[in-house]
Scaffold this motif. Structure first.
Motif, mmCIF file in Angstrom:
data_model
loop_
_atom_site.group_PDB
_atom_site.id
_atom_site.type_symbol
_atom_site.label_atom_id
_atom_site.label_comp_id
_atom_site.label_asym_id
_atom_site.label_seq_id
_atom_site.Cartn_x
_atom_site.Cartn_y
_atom_site.Cartn_z
ATOM 1 N N ASP A 181 -7.193 -2.159 -2.159
ATOM 2 C CA ASP A 181 -6.332 -3.531 -2.326
ATOM 3 C C ASP A 181 -6.127 -3.661 -3.745
ATOM 4 O O ASP A 181 -4.869 -4.003 -3.866
ATOM 5 C CB ASP A 181 -7.039 -4.546 -1.744
ATOM 6 N N ASP A 226 -6.387 0.554 6.498
ATOM 7 C CA ASP A 226 -7.309 -0.423 5.765
ATOM 8 C C ASP A 226 -8.113 -1.241 7.089
ATOM 9 O O ASP A 226 -8.178 -0.998 8.141
ATOM 10 C CB ASP A 226 -6.743 -1.331 4.665
ATOM 11 N N HIS A 254 0.827 -1.117 0.044
ATOM 12 C CA HIS A 254 0.064 0.101 -0.029
ATOM 13 C C HIS A 254 0.747 1.201 0.048
ATOM 14 O O HIS A 254 0.489 2.258 -0.729
ATOM 15 C CB HIS A 254 -0.849 -0.049 1.223
HETATM 16 FE FE LIG Z 1 -5.475 -3.478 2.261
#
Ligand SMILES: [Fe+2]
Length: 584
Positions: free
Chosen positions: A342, A148, A129
């Motif tokens: 994602d 997240d 990320h």
């Molecule tokens: Fe994630």
């Protein structure tokens, strides 16, 4: 060097291809499979990326996945030893782990005529990320933050990117998670589907933050910028949460415990009416999210003394919080790439591998157009094959090769209150339609939202529509001025301007804008310029080209969406199709 980056076995499966450090192609699997948020092995996205690059699997040197089961392993073991969760939870995790180990086998099955001879790299989820945010941003030095639900046992990570190197300074580990908090409260409010959090964000401005003290009991802010959950209100840390997470769209069981209903009262059923209480809870959820978000950002800014920040992770889609960064902190520039969730991890993993093998940082993602495109001759063949059906649907077909004329004709339809499908160039990477797979409408009409919902979208009435704005006009119309090419920040619209653009002004006077640039999307820019020349308003309403399905990918899907709905006009490349006798 050719690198294939993947987000596999998660929601929003995706693939990207990087050649010598430059992104060549990127797409989400849902667009090909036609199932929203499709989770599994992204074989069709891989096939597309290889096609776009004109190569085979045999030419790929490295495959990078945005997950590493070994990451935080000792933490996992220590946690399991301490908490003794349900054995079913452990079994479920082991099963998922086994599924993830067979990438080579899955490639063999999906591509029997080809062979992958390269190396496979597992890049930890949050590092992926962070790379996906900072590495492709315009910043040489920046704070970088990932938030997240969970990935590889973490739910947040932050640090500093300098000259292409990311130094991670802090993390939040399982079971504490802002993403799980937001998702659990989204479920509590009666929005059960994966990715429904944005509905709560849209509902929030209709309520008052009267439940903020309750939320502060659920989310605790810790010294130094971190946070933790009061786990009594959740189930994910000790029970198996039922979910279907393979070869289909992700479905997740309730994450909240009965204790939450003791605190806030009974949860809302998805078919029950929305009441003030639900609006107030939504507002309070958004308020505590912002408290925690800025609690994390401020000390990071103070320590690092930087003016730029790059964000990723599912929570980076909270465009309302992102839009307040410039006002609430000393950060002055914000970068959130189009696939911040994602899906974007595919790019992050790919670039982490690129750096690992000595690659230099030389790619800037300043637009989202990395998906499939279709030539005018392919569009012409489609129109020819469907001509009878189109004509029988009371439509006229015109080919307009002159781009200026095409844009003027389209803009004129928009000024007449028509709902216009706009299908051009390469498909967008990430969840937003950004002017290539878009439906555009007149932002000046107060009734446009109702018309759009009646004709195509059938959205909840509280959800706003967003404007695409010429970059040079942002300061005149909004209280902030920053580059927002991916619609990832919500700004306040200047009070004096709000009445002119009711269709894209949310109830709190805000707008989730997309800044449009001549150099990255000249045709879309020209369309908006034409609309501005006719009306004095330098923006159009932009929503995704779809009807309760993933955004359209191919011209055939766009045409079918046009024919089965009451869309008035569709522009496929240079072809303008207009429905006659339409009622606006
Ligand atoms: Fe994630």
């Amino acid at each position: 060097m050719i690198i294939l980056g993947l987000n596999a076995f998660h929601g929003d499966s995706s693939a990207c291809l990087i050649r010598d450090g430059q992104l060549v192609a990127a797409a989400e699997e849902e667009r090909f499979r036609r199932i929203k948020h499709w989770a599994g092995f992204p074989s069709q996205s891989i096939a597309y990326c290889l096609r776009e690059a004109g190569i085979g699997l045999k030419d790929v040197d490295h495959l990078a996945l945005n997950q590493d089961n070994r990451a935080n392993l000792w933490r996992k073991i220590a946690y399991l030893a301490r908490r003794r969760p349900d054995p079913a939870l452990i079994l479920q995790r082991l099963r998922n782990r086994r599924k993830r180990q067979g990438v080579r086998e899955l490639l063999e099955t999906a591509f029997p005529q080809d062979s992958f001879r390269g190396a496979v790299h597992n890049i930890e989820h949050h590092l992926s990320h962070l790379f996906s945010a900072y590495y492709v941003s315009p910043f040489s030095e920046a704070a970088v933050v990932s938030i997240d639900g969970f990935g590889d046992f973490s739910s947040a990570a932050w640090g500093v990117g300098r000259d292409g190197i990311i130094a991670v300074e802090g993390r939040v580990h399982f079971p504490h998670s802002l993403g799980v908090f937001y998702q659990a409260l989204t479920q509590y409010l009666g929005f059960p589907y994966y990715g429904d959090e944005y509905k709560v964000m849209g509902l929030a401005p209709y309520g008052k933050p009267v439940y903020l003290d309750h939320m502060r009991r659920i989310v605790k802010l810790l010294p130094g910028g971190s946070f933790e959950l009061d786990l009594r209100y959740f189930r994910h840390h000790q029970e198996e949460i039922p979910y279907q997470w393979q070869n289909g769209s992700p479905e997740i069981g309730d994450l909240f415990s009965p204790e939450l209903e003791t605190l806030l009262g009974p949860s809302r059923r998805s078919d029950a009416a929305l009441e003030d209480k639900h609006r107030d809870i939504a507002r309070s959820v958004q308020a505590i999210y912002e408290e925690a978000f800025f609690h994390l950002l401020e000390p990071l800014q103070n320590r690092a003394g930087l003016s730029d920040i790059a964000l990723a992770g599912g929570c980076a889609a909270n465009s309302v919080a992102n839009g307040k960064i410039r006002r609430k902190t000393k950060f002055s520039r914000v970068y959130v790439q189009s696939a911040a969730g994602d899906a974007g991890g595919a790019i992050g993993a790919g670039y982490a591998a690129w750096q690992k093998f000595g690659g230099k940082r030389s790619f800037l993602m300043d637009h989202a157009y990395w998906g499939p495109q279709f030539s005018q001759s392919e569009i012409a063949r489609l129109i020819d094959a469907r001509r009878t059906e189109i004509v029988e649907s009371e439509c006229t077909i015109e080919d307009i090769a002159d781009e200026g004329e095409l844009c003027r004709r389209t803009a004129a339809s928009v000024t007449e209150g028509k709902v216009v499908g706009w299908f051009q160039g390469r498909m967008e990477w990430g969840p937003r339609a950004l002017g290539n797979r878009s439906i555009v409408c007149d932002p000046r009409r107060a009734d446009m939202k109702a018309i759009l919902n009646a004709k195509i979208k059938r959205r909840e009435s509280f959800r706003p529509f967003a404007p695409s704005v010429l970059d040079s006009a942002v300061a005149d119309w909004f209280e902030e001025d920053d580059a927002v090419p991916f619609m990832m920040q919500v700004f306040q619209i200047r009070e004096a301007k709000r009445a002119q653009i009711p269709a894209v002004t949310h109830v709190d006077g805000s707008g989730r804008l997309q800044t449009v640039y001549r150099n990255t999307n000249p045709r879309y820019y020209r369309l908006i310029e034409s609309f501005r020349d006719m009306t004095g308003v330098p923006m159009v309403l932009n929503t995704s080209f779809n009807e309760n399905e993933p955004v359209v990918c191919e011209p055939q899907q766009a045409l079918e969406c046009f024919l089965r709905t009451k869309m008035d006009v569709i522009v496929l490349g240079d072809t303008l199709i207009t429905r006659r006798n339409d009622v606006s």
